[in-house]
Scaffold this motif. Structure first.
Motif, PDB file in Angstrom:
ATOM      1  N   GLU A 236      44.227   3.684   1.451  1.00  0.00           N
ATOM      2  CA  GLU A 236      44.557   5.058   1.842  1.00  0.00           C
ATOM      3  C   GLU A 236      43.317   5.913   2.054  1.00  0.00           C
ATOM      4  O   GLU A 236      43.308   6.807   2.905  1.00  0.00           O
ATOM      5  CB  GLU A 236      45.469   5.685   0.786  1.00  0.00           C
ATOM      6  N   GLU A 237      42.254   5.619   1.301  1.00  0.00           N
ATOM      7  CA  GLU A 237      41.031   6.410   1.471  1.00  0.00           C
ATOM      8  C   GLU A 237      40.421   6.203   2.853  1.00  0.00           C
ATOM      9  O   GLU A 237      39.862   7.131   3.453  1.00  0.00           O
ATOM     10  CB  GLU A 237      40.009   6.086   0.370  1.00  0.00           C
ATOM     11  N   LEU A 238      40.553   4.979   3.408  1.00  0.00           N
ATOM     12  CA  LEU A 238      40.040   4.715   4.755  1.00  0.00           C
ATOM     13  C   LEU A 238      40.937   5.381   5.804  1.00  0.00           C
ATOM     14  O   LEU A 238      40.430   5.910   6.805  1.00  0.00           O
ATOM     15  CB  LEU A 238      39.943   3.208   5.003  1.00  0.00           C
ATOM     16  N   ILE A 239      42.241   5.395   5.563  1.00  0.00           N
ATOM     17  CA  ILE A 239      43.152   6.096   6.471  1.00  0.00           C
ATOM     18  C   ILE A 239      42.781   7.576   6.527  1.00  0.00           C
ATOM     19  O   ILE A 239      42.708   8.178   7.607  1.00  0.00           O
ATOM     20  CB  ILE A 239      44.620   5.920   6.008  1.00  0.00           C
ATOM     21  N   ASP A 240      42.532   8.173   5.358  1.00  0.00           N
ATOM     22  CA  ASP A 240      42.135   9.589   5.307  1.00  0.00           C
ATOM     23  C   ASP A 240      40.810   9.821   6.035  1.00  0.00           C
ATOM     24  O   ASP A 240      40.621  10.844   6.707  1.00  0.00           O
ATOM     25  CB  ASP A 240      42.005  10.055   3.854  1.00  0.00           C
ATOM     26  N   LYS A 241      39.902   8.872   5.899  1.00  0.00           N
ATOM     27  CA  LYS A 241      38.601   8.983   6.552  1.00  0.00           C
ATOM     28  C   LYS A 241      38.762   8.961   8.079  1.00  0.00           C
ATOM     29  O   LYS A 241      38.113   9.726   8.798  1.00  0.00           O
ATOM     30  CB  LYS A 241      37.695   7.836   6.094  1.00  0.00           C
ATOM     31  N   ILE A 242      39.650   8.073   8.571  1.00  0.00           N
ATOM     32  CA  ILE A 242      39.917   7.993  10.011  1.00  0.00           C
ATOM     33  C   ILE A 242      40.581   9.287  10.487  1.00  0.00           C
ATOM     34  O   ILE A 242      40.244   9.828  11.548  1.00  0.00           O
ATOM     35  CB  ILE A 242      40.803   6.772  10.324  1.00  0.00           C
ATOM     36  N   ALA A 243      41.509   9.806   9.684  1.00  0.00           N
ATOM     37  CA  ALA A 243      42.185  11.067  10.021  1.00  0.00           C
ATOM     38  C   ALA A 243      41.167  12.201  10.128  1.00  0.00           C
ATOM     39  O   ALA A 243      41.359  13.152  10.903  1.00  0.00           O
ATOM     40  CB  ALA A 243      43.239  11.400   8.977  1.00  0.00           C
TER      41      ALA A 243
ATOM     42  N   GLY B  52      38.182  11.881  11.334  1.00  0.00           N
ATOM     43  CA  GLY B  52      37.311  11.723  12.490  1.00  0.00           C
ATOM     44  C   GLY B  52      36.433  10.491  12.494  1.00  0.00           C
ATOM     45  O   GLY B  52      35.723  10.235  13.464  1.00  0.00           O
ATOM     46  N   PHE B  53      36.475   9.686  11.432  1.00  0.00           N
ATOM     47  CA  PHE B  53      35.657   8.472  11.383  1.00  0.00           C
ATOM     48  C   PHE B  53      36.191   7.442  12.380  1.00  0.00           C
ATOM     49  O   PHE B  53      37.369   7.088  12.356  1.00  0.00           O
ATOM     50  CB  PHE B  53      35.689   7.880   9.972  1.00  0.00           C
ATOM     51  N   MET B  54      35.311   6.976  13.290  1.00  0.00           N
ATOM     52  CA  MET B  54      35.746   6.029  14.321  1.00  0.00           C
ATOM     53  C   MET B  54      34.696   4.948  14.557  1.00  0.00           C
ATOM     54  O   MET B  54      34.544   4.456  15.670  1.00  0.00           O
ATOM     55  CB  MET B  54      36.015   6.768  15.635  1.00  0.00           C
ATOM     56  N   GLU B  55      33.995   4.518  13.510  1.00  0.00           N
ATOM     57  CA  GLU B  55      32.923   3.538  13.665  1.00  0.00           C
ATOM     58  C   GLU B  55      33.456   2.102  13.661  1.00  0.00           C
ATOM     59  O   GLU B  55      33.087   1.296  12.804  1.00  0.00           O
ATOM     60  CB  GLU B  55      31.878   3.726  12.559  1.00  0.00           C
TER      61      GLU B  55
ATOM     62  N   ALA C 156      48.334   7.685  13.567  1.00  0.00           N
ATOM     63  CA  ALA C 156      48.911   7.140  14.796  1.00  0.00           C
ATOM     64  C   ALA C 156      48.460   7.927  16.024  1.00  0.00           C
ATOM     65  O   ALA C 156      48.163   7.355  17.073  1.00  0.00           O
ATOM     66  CB  ALA C 156      50.437   7.127  14.702  1.00  0.00           C
ATOM     67  N   ARG C 157      48.393   9.251  15.902  1.00  0.00           N
ATOM     68  CA  ARG C 157      47.996  10.090  17.037  1.00  0.00           C
ATOM     69  C   ARG C 157      46.507   9.980  17.340  1.00  0.00           C
ATOM     70  O   ARG C 157      46.066  10.302  18.436  1.00  0.00           O
ATOM     71  CB  ARG C 157      48.361  11.557  16.776  1.00  0.00           C
ATOM     72  N   VAL C 158      45.752   9.513  16.363  1.00  0.00           N
ATOM     73  CA  VAL C 158      44.303   9.328  16.564  1.00  0.00           C
ATOM     74  C   VAL C 158      44.040   7.963  17.194  1.00  0.00           C
ATOM     75  O   VAL C 158      43.312   7.835  18.179  1.00  0.00           O
ATOM     76  CB  VAL C 158      43.545   9.442  15.216  1.00  0.00           C
ATOM     77  N   LEU C 159      44.664   6.919  16.627  1.00  0.00           N
ATOM     78  CA  LEU C 159      44.401   5.552  17.074  1.00  0.00           C
ATOM     79  C   LEU C 159      45.213   5.158  18.303  1.00  0.00           C
ATOM     80  O   LEU C 159      44.735   4.395  19.148  1.00  0.00           O
ATOM     81  CB  LEU C 159      44.695   4.570  15.939  1.00  0.00           C
ATOM     82  N   GLY C 160      46.443   5.661  18.413  1.00  0.00           N
ATOM     83  CA  GLY C 160      47.331   5.282  19.508  1.00  0.00           C
ATOM     84  C   GLY C 160      46.744   5.474  20.892  1.00  0.00           C
ATOM     85  O   GLY C 160      46.688   4.524  21.694  1.00  0.00           O
ATOM     86  N   PRO C 161      46.281   6.685  21.236  1.00  0.00           N
ATOM     87  CA  PRO C 161      45.731   6.924  22.580  1.00  0.00           C
ATOM     88  C   PRO C 161      44.505   6.066  22.900  1.00  0.00           C
ATOM     89  O   PRO C 161      44.200   5.826  24.060  1.00  0.00           O
ATOM     90  CB  PRO C 161      45.351   8.412  22.541  1.00  0.00           C
ATOM     91  N   LYS C 162      43.817   5.587  21.871  1.00  0.00           N
ATOM     92  CA  LYS C 162      42.636   4.745  22.072  1.00  0.00           C
ATOM     93  C   LYS C 162      42.989   3.253  22.089  1.00  0.00           C
ATOM     94  O   LYS C 162      42.107   2.402  22.213  1.00  0.00           O
ATOM     95  CB  LYS C 162      41.599   5.017  20.973  1.00  0.00           C
ATOM     96  N   GLY C 163      44.279   2.941  21.945  1.00  0.00           N
ATOM     97  CA  GLY C 163      44.709   1.541  21.934  1.00  0.00           C
ATOM     98  C   GLY C 163      44.301   0.808  20.674  1.00  0.00           C
ATOM     99  O   GLY C 163      44.201  -0.420  20.672  1.00  0.00           O
ATOM    100  N   LEU C 164      44.079   1.549  19.584  1.00  0.00           N
ATOM    101  CA  LEU C 164      43.583   0.933  18.347  1.00  0.00           C
ATOM    102  C   LEU C 164      44.623   0.852  17.248  1.00  0.00           C
ATOM    103  O   LEU C 164      44.362   0.297  16.176  1.00  0.00           O
ATOM    104  CB  LEU C 164      42.369   1.725  17.832  1.00  0.00           C
ATOM    105  N   MET C 165      45.818   1.381  17.486  1.00  0.00           N
ATOM    106  CA  MET C 165      46.848   1.346  16.449  1.00  0.00           C
ATOM    107  C   MET C 165      47.297  -0.100  16.224  1.00  0.00           C
ATOM    108  O   MET C 165      47.650  -0.807  17.176  1.00  0.00           O
ATOM    109  CB  MET C 165      48.040   2.198  16.886  1.00  0.00           C
TER     110      MET C 165
END
Length: 222
Positions: A94-101, A103-106, A124-133
């Protein structure tokens, strides 16, 4: 818009000509950067309506000769230590999910274990448009994390129909031999043929072009 010296060198190219794939690659070699190893990219126009659920084209394939670059893999799992041991570049729960939320995208690919998917809705709204979900159909939702990481780093590319039914994918680095680039491109086209939706009518593969990262695009024979 100011035309760069590099773009000016394209002036003598016949952009309407349809090349063989081999010839197109050789022509493009004359326009590659001396500063870095550009990628060869393929664009395939498909006769599908992407607004219809029964005409979606999306899959992962492994190229015969890889992509020439190693994907950075993030794994969302409760057992981050095991994921790291299996080769994950980044691992966490969950801590990594929060980090991605935040703005972390490395990373270039995200794999998640099934038990973490309900919590992934936050990004989902962060990763989905980038095809990363993560998606079970793409093998990125799995309990076999080691196998998922291995595939992600082995030269997989995602084939995903975008607007107007166009697929864009990398075929490898221009430092590859022409034969290897041709075989990688052929693998992509073959995979698309096999993925033809039954609801697609008329001509399915309508056109193919190749280009380099910063170079011109050339039409090639189907």
């Amino acid at each position: 818009m100011k035309t760069t010296k590099r773009i000016q060198t394209w002036a003598n190219l016949d952009r309407e000509k349809v090349y063989t794939l081999n010839d197109a690659i050789e022509v493009l070699r004359g326009f590659t950067s001396k500063k870095f190893d550009e990628s060869l990219e393929i664009a395939v126009k498909l006769g599908i309506d992407v607004t219809k659920a029964d005409q979606q084209v999306r899959q992962m394939i492994s190229l015969p000769h890889g992509t020439g670059k190693t994907a950075r893999v993030a794994v969302i799992t409760a057992d981050a230590a095991a994921a790291t041991k299996a080769g994950a570049d980044i691992a966490g729960g969950e801590e990594l999910i929060d980090k991605i939320a935040g703005g972390f995208m490395e990373f270039d690919r995200v794999i998640a274990t099934p038990d973490m998917m309900p919590k992934m809705s936050k990004v989902a709204r962060v990763l989905g448009p980038k095809g990363l979900m993560p998606n079970p159909k793409l093998g990125t939702v799995t309990n076999n994390i080691a196998e998922g990481i291995k595939l992600a780093k082995s030269g997989q590319v995602e084939l995903r129909a975008e607007k107007k039914g166009i697929i864009h994918a990398g075929c490898g680095k221009m430092s590859f031999s022409t034969d290897k680039l041709v075989e990688n491109c052929a693998a992509i086209v073959d995979a698309l043929k096999k993925a033809k939706p039954s609801a697609s009518k008329g001509q399915y593969i309508q056109g193919i072009s190749v280009s380099t990262t910063q170079g011109p695009g050339l039409r090639v024979t189907i």
